[in-house]
Design an enzyme around this catalytic site. Structure first.
Site, PDB file in Angstrom:
ATOM      1  N   LYS A  82       0.811  -1.227   0.000  1.00 21.65           N
ATOM      2  CA  LYS A  82       0.000   0.000   0.000  1.00 21.65           C
ATOM      3  C   LYS A  82       0.843   1.276   0.000  1.00 21.65           C
ATOM      4  CE  LYS A  82      -2.264  -1.018   3.805  1.00 21.65           C
ATOM      5  NZ  LYS A  82      -1.825  -2.407   4.057  1.00 21.65           N
ATOM      6  N   THR A  83       1.864   1.306   0.855  1.00 22.08           N
ATOM      7  CA  THR A  83       2.626   2.539   1.002  1.00 22.08           C
ATOM      8  C   THR A  83       3.395   2.874  -0.273  1.00 22.08           C
ATOM      9  OG1 THR A  83       2.828   2.237   3.381  1.00 22.08           O
ATOM     10  CG2 THR A  83       4.397   3.719   2.344  1.00 22.08           C
ATOM     11  N   GLU A  96      -3.719   5.699   1.693  1.00 22.76           N
ATOM     12  CA  GLU A  96      -3.747   4.280   2.027  1.00 22.76           C
ATOM     13  C   GLU A  96      -5.072   3.976   2.720  1.00 22.76           C
ATOM     14  OE1 GLU A  96      -0.469   2.451   4.024  1.00 22.76           O
ATOM     15  OE2 GLU A  96       0.913   3.980   3.294  1.00 22.76           O
TER      16      GLU A  96
END
Length: 470
Positions: free
Chosen positions: A114-115, A158
């Protein structure tokens, strides 16, 4: 300026500090507290936000709205004081949704990736002139921050699945990088974990888009369910566009698919052809790893949805500087590189080891791994062991418990007991010094985990400097 006052409990956390910065950028009144001083708290103070270390329940007043994360326990003195005072409460995800109101919200979800994907998305949209707002759970190196309030229409964030708080969002575009079971301490089973992602797709606004990595079996199961007439929200699913990306051939049911054909991988870069319909675009990333090509494909599709051309997107992706703690070089002494990485799920650790092997060329890969959460360690001990055994030498230190209390019988040794050449050493810094003493010129040393293992990089570098100064 809003007359409402907000107080952030645990404001020094990576996610909370980002939301606090966004509130401040909008001119809203806020204060914050955290148990420990940190670089995040220092940055907030430098912005002019009143933050303190420890708890000051006497400063909580009834007109405040208290912002908290799932890491805050009900017995926290400030939380309890807010309850007694009749304060309003906002979970961090609700606060983020509030800060992003009236924007085209792009949410990035998945058990891992995600990051990097959201950071890549933020920088790409910025390079394309969209000036998005974003909230990323790590520092985007290009900006040296994880939060930015832009002037454009897009908000990128996110979407945290760990406690199902991503169900508070209403995205226009949702990217799902993978649905590998995690956080089973919260969900109880892999089936309930997958159900949460199905529910997340129900949150997409009508006319919106879901973008799925179809190399991931969980995403393929989700796609099949979304297209099924028996789906719980079949009518809603007919109103959203379903896009996919992957290296493997696509499953049925997609409206569009981005085929990733890897071409060349070097220690510091990777390239591929992205084929979307009749168009083929060459993309080169200034970082290795096929998993990064998949992250880039998700960004490529999201930027196409926003109206940008393949050539424009490719050029922007080629400038991505990465995110902090994602294969981040901390230093080099005596031709020994020290790399820090946030990997804390077995799949992430496995991908990291392959990436490190490529970067080390002919040298060895040495790793210091700090497991994150007792439950995750218990649930995935065998998979962690297999992934870590891809390195040449591994020391596993004590578990970083974060929000969890210890589980009887669960220590890092349940990982090393299953490894061929791993050793368990509880103290992080002692382990760091041992790896520094064992390393030879050309080797690469990794510090790996989502806890405070990142601090071990400085210990390793100091030890190397002392060793090579002799």
């Amino acid at each position: 300026m809003s007359k409402e006052k907000y107080h952030f409990i645990g404001v020094g956390g990576a996610g909370m500090s980002v939301v606090a910065q966004l509130f401040f950028a909008r001119g809203w009144q806020l204060t914050g507290s955290d148990q420990n001083d940190s670089a995040n708290l220092k940055k907030l103070r430098e912005l002019g936000i009143h933050c303190w270390v420890g708890t000051r329940p006497q400063l909580i007043t009834s007109e405040m709205t208290v912002v908290y994360s799932s890491a805050i326990h009900p017995d926290n003195p400030e939380f309890a004081a807010a309850k007694a005072a009749g304060c309003k409460f906002l979970h961090r995800s609700q606060a983020l949704a509030l800060a992003s109101a009236d924007c085209k919200f792009v949410a990035v979800a998945g058990a891992h990736g995600k990051t990097t994907t959201s950071g890549m998305l933020a920088q790409t949209f910025s390079q394309l002139g969209a000036d998005p707002s974003f909230a990323v759970g790590g520092v985007v190196r290009h900006y040296q921050t994880g939060a930015h309030l832009g002037k454009g229409d897009y908000f990128i964030a996110e979407a945290d699945e760990s406690d199902a708080s991503f169900l508070n969002y209403r995205p226009q575009v949702a990217i799902i990088t993978n649905i590998e079971p995690d956080h089973l301490d919260n969900y109880g089973s892999a089936e309930k974990f997958e159900q949460a992602f199905f529910d997340f797709t129900n949150c997409i606004k009508p006319g919106g888009t879901v973008i799925l990595c179809t190399d991931d079996p969980g995403c393929c199961r989700l796609l099949a369910r979304l297209r099924s007439p028996q789906g719980a929200a079949a009518d809603q699913k007919s109103k959203i566009q379903m896009l996919g990306y992957g290296i493997k051939n696509p499953p049925a049911g997609l409206d569009r698919f981005c085929q990733v054909k890897p071409q060349e991988e070097e220690p510091a870069s990777v390239s591929a052809e992205f084929i979307l319909g009749e168009e083929s675009t060459t993309v080169r990333l200034p970082m290795p790893g096929q998993h990064n090509l998949l992250n880039a494909a998700a960004v490529f599709l999201a930027a196409q949805v926003a109206g940008f051309s393949g050539s424009e997107i490719s050029q922007a992706l080629g400038d991505f500087a990465g995110t902090a703690r994602r294969f981040e070089t901390k230093g080099e002494v005596g031709r020994i590189r020290v790399i820090d990485d946030y990997a804390h799920h077995p799949t992430e650790v496995e991908a990291l080891m392959h990436q490190a092997r490529e970067a080390a060329v002919t040298g060895r890969v040495l790793a210091l791994f700090q497991p994150h959460l007792y439950s995750r360690t218990r649930n995935f001990a065998s998979r962690f062991a297999s992934a870590l055994d891809l390195a040449d030498q591994v020391i596993v230190c004590d578990i970083f418990g974060a929000r969890e209390d210890p589980i009887p019988g669960v220590t890092s040794q349940i990982i090393t007991d299953k490894m061929q050449h791993g050793s368990y050493l509880p103290d992080r810094d002692t382990a760091a010094r041992l790896l520094a003493e064992a390393a030879q010129p050309g080797d690469l040393i990794l510090t790996v985990g989502a806890g405070d293992v990142t601090a071990a990089g400085a210990v390793i570098l100091r030890t190397l400097e002392q060793r090579f100064a002799q």
